[in-house]
Design a protein around this motif. Sequence first.
Motif, short mmCIF file in Angstrom:
data_model
loop_
_atom_site.label_atom_id
_atom_site.label_comp_id
_atom_site.label_asym_id
_atom_site.label_seq_id
_atom_site.Cartn_x
_atom_site.Cartn_y
_atom_site.Cartn_z
N PHE A 76 -21.58 28.97 -66.65
CA PHE A 76 -20.46 28.11 -67.13
C PHE A 76 -19.63 27.97 -66.06
CE2 PHE A 76 -22.02 30.38 -70.91
CZ PHE A 76 -22.15 29.22 -71.70
N THR A 77 -18.85 26.69 -66.04
CA THR A 77 -17.39 26.50 -65.45
C THR A 77 -16.48 26.36 -66.38
OG1 THR A 77 -18.67 25.26 -63.62
CG2 THR A 77 -16.26 24.94 -63.87
N ILE A 78 -15.29 27.49 -66.25
CA ILE A 78 -14.40 27.53 -67.43
C ILE A 78 -13.15 27.12 -66.59
CG2 ILE A 78 -13.02 29.12 -68.68
CD1 ILE A 78 -15.88 28.50 -69.57
N PHE A 79 -12.47 26.14 -67.31
CA PHE A 79 -10.95 25.84 -66.90
C PHE A 79 -9.92 26.76 -67.67
CE2 PHE A 79 -13.55 22.09 -65.57
CZ PHE A 79 -13.09 22.02 -64.10
N ALA A 80 -9.38 27.73 -67.10
CA ALA A 80 -8.57 28.82 -67.92
C ALA A 80 -7.44 28.70 -67.81
CB ALA A 80 -9.08 30.19 -67.29
N PRO A 81 -6.68 28.18 -68.92
CA PRO A 81 -5.04 28.16 -69.34
C PRO A 81 -4.57 29.40 -69.07
CG PRO A 81 -6.32 27.03 -70.94
CD PRO A 81 -7.20 27.72 -70.20
N THR A 82 -3.34 29.51 -68.19
CA THR A 82 -2.81 30.80 -68.19
C THR A 82 -1.87 30.98 -69.65
OG1 THR A 82 -0.82 29.65 -67.24
CG2 THR A 82 -2.53 30.67 -65.84
N ASP A 83 -1.35 32.06 -69.77
CA ASP A 83 -0.29 32.27 -70.94
C ASP A 83 0.76 31.41 -70.88
OD1 ASP A 83 -1.95 34.63 -71.56
OD2 ASP A 83 -0.77 36.00 -70.58
N THR A 84 1.29 30.92 -69.55
CA THR A 84 2.31 30.25 -69.60
C THR A 84 1.91 28.69 -70.03
OG1 THR A 84 3.24 31.45 -67.63
CG2 THR A 84 3.97 29.05 -67.67
N ALA A 85 0.63 28.31 -69.74
CA ALA A 85 -0.04 27.17 -70.24
C ALA A 85 -0.01 27.09 -71.70
CB ALA A 85 -1.42 26.69 -69.57
N PHE A 86 -0.34 28.13 -72.34
CA PHE A 86 -0.33 28.06 -73.95
C PHE A 86 0.90 28.14 -74.35
CE2 PHE A 86 -4.75 29.67 -73.37
CZ PHE A 86 -5.37 29.05 -74.36
N ALA A 87 1.97 28.72 -73.58
CA ALA A 87 3.57 28.56 -74.07
C ALA A 87 3.77 27.27 -74.14
CB ALA A 87 4.23 29.45 -73.20
N LYS A 88 3.61 26.44 -73.20
CA LYS A 88 3.99 24.91 -73.44
C LYS A 88 3.49 24.26 -74.53
CE LYS A 88 3.43 24.67 -68.19
NZ LYS A 88 2.62 23.61 -67.32
N LEU A 89 2.61 24.69 -75.23
CA LEU A 89 2.27 24.03 -76.53
C LEU A 89 3.62 24.25 -77.66
CD1 LEU A 89 -1.36 25.35 -76.92
CD2 LEU A 89 -0.71 23.09 -76.32
N PRO A 90 3.52 23.09 -78.67
CA PRO A 90 4.54 23.35 -79.41
C PRO A 90 4.66 24.60 -80.05
CG PRO A 90 3.39 21.12 -79.54
CD PRO A 90 2.64 21.90 -78.79
N GLU A 91 5.79 25.06 -80.40
CA GLU A 91 5.84 26.25 -80.91
C GLU A 91 4.95 26.30 -82.21
OE1 GLU A 91 9.42 28.98 -83.12
OE2 GLU A 91 9.92 27.55 -81.53
N GLY A 92 4.45 27.82 -82.31
CA GLY A 92 3.57 27.93 -83.52
C GLY A 92 2.13 27.36 -83.43
N THR A 93 1.77 26.46 -82.39
CA THR A 93 0.31 26.01 -82.29
C THR A 93 -0.48 26.83 -82.26
OG1 THR A 93 1.15 24.11 -81.32
CG2 THR A 93 -0.88 24.50 -80.81
N VAL A 94 -0.33 28.13 -81.17
CA VAL A 94 -1.39 29.16 -80.80
C VAL A 94 -1.49 29.88 -82.13
CG1 VAL A 94 -1.87 31.22 -79.78
CG2 VAL A 94 -0.91 29.13 -78.34
N GLY A 95 -0.34 30.31 -82.77
CA GLY A 95 -0.22 31.05 -84.20
C GLY A 95 -1.28 30.59 -85.26
N THR A 96 -1.03 29.30 -85.43
CA THR A 96 -1.78 28.56 -86.20
C THR A 96 -3.35 28.52 -85.90
OG1 THR A 96 0.10 27.44 -86.95
CG2 THR A 96 -1.95 26.24 -87.48
N LEU A 97 -3.66 28.20 -84.72
CA LEU A 97 -5.02 28.06 -84.33
C LEU A 97 -5.69 29.51 -84.50
CD1 LEU A 97 -4.76 25.95 -81.12
CD2 LEU A 97 -5.95 25.13 -83.35
#
Length: 188
Positions: A76-97
């Motif tokens: 596989f080729t993986i494009f791996a977002p960092t924690d900082t990248a996830f933090a750019k998403l609207p608040e609550g997005t990761v928790g909901t997902l």
Amino acid sequence: MFKPVSLKAIALGTAAVLSAGTIMTAAPALADHHKAAAKAQSNIVQAAMGTGMHNTLVAAVKAAGLVDTLSSPGPFTIFAPTDTAFAKLPEGTVGTLVKPENKTALTNILTYHAVAGEVKAADLIALINSSGGTATLTTVAGGTLSARLSGDTVVITDAAGRASAVTTTDVDVSNGVIHVTDGVFLPG
């Protein structure tokens, strides 16, 4: 820790620069080679767990039930977002997902960061150049990503029109290659 690589140097194959660096740093290069060989024995999940900057990605992979898939032979080729990248998403997005009821949506997002096969940076740059400046990649999720160069940096644009830079390239793992990104790709 991932080592940033100049995409221009990769694309142009600057053998003279590499040769000079090898001559000047023969002993450390040999030590780095052994570290690289040891790291290459890690799979995608193990490598991400060891970086200290992909904790959110690892938690999401676990919540989506993709650990076995991303630990399989691949490649596989993986494009791996960092924690900082996830933090750019609207608040609550990761928790909901990561909630069990959103497993399908999370899986679709994560597999949108994966391409079947191993696509090294030099291959991607060659594809961009041979495709008139923009290359299309088909993801494991079945969507597409557009790749282009901005100076020496590969920029990936997702279906939602969000552009993310590839900040580190060609992290070799036993089942493929990882490219680190400063953004999270959304399928649309």
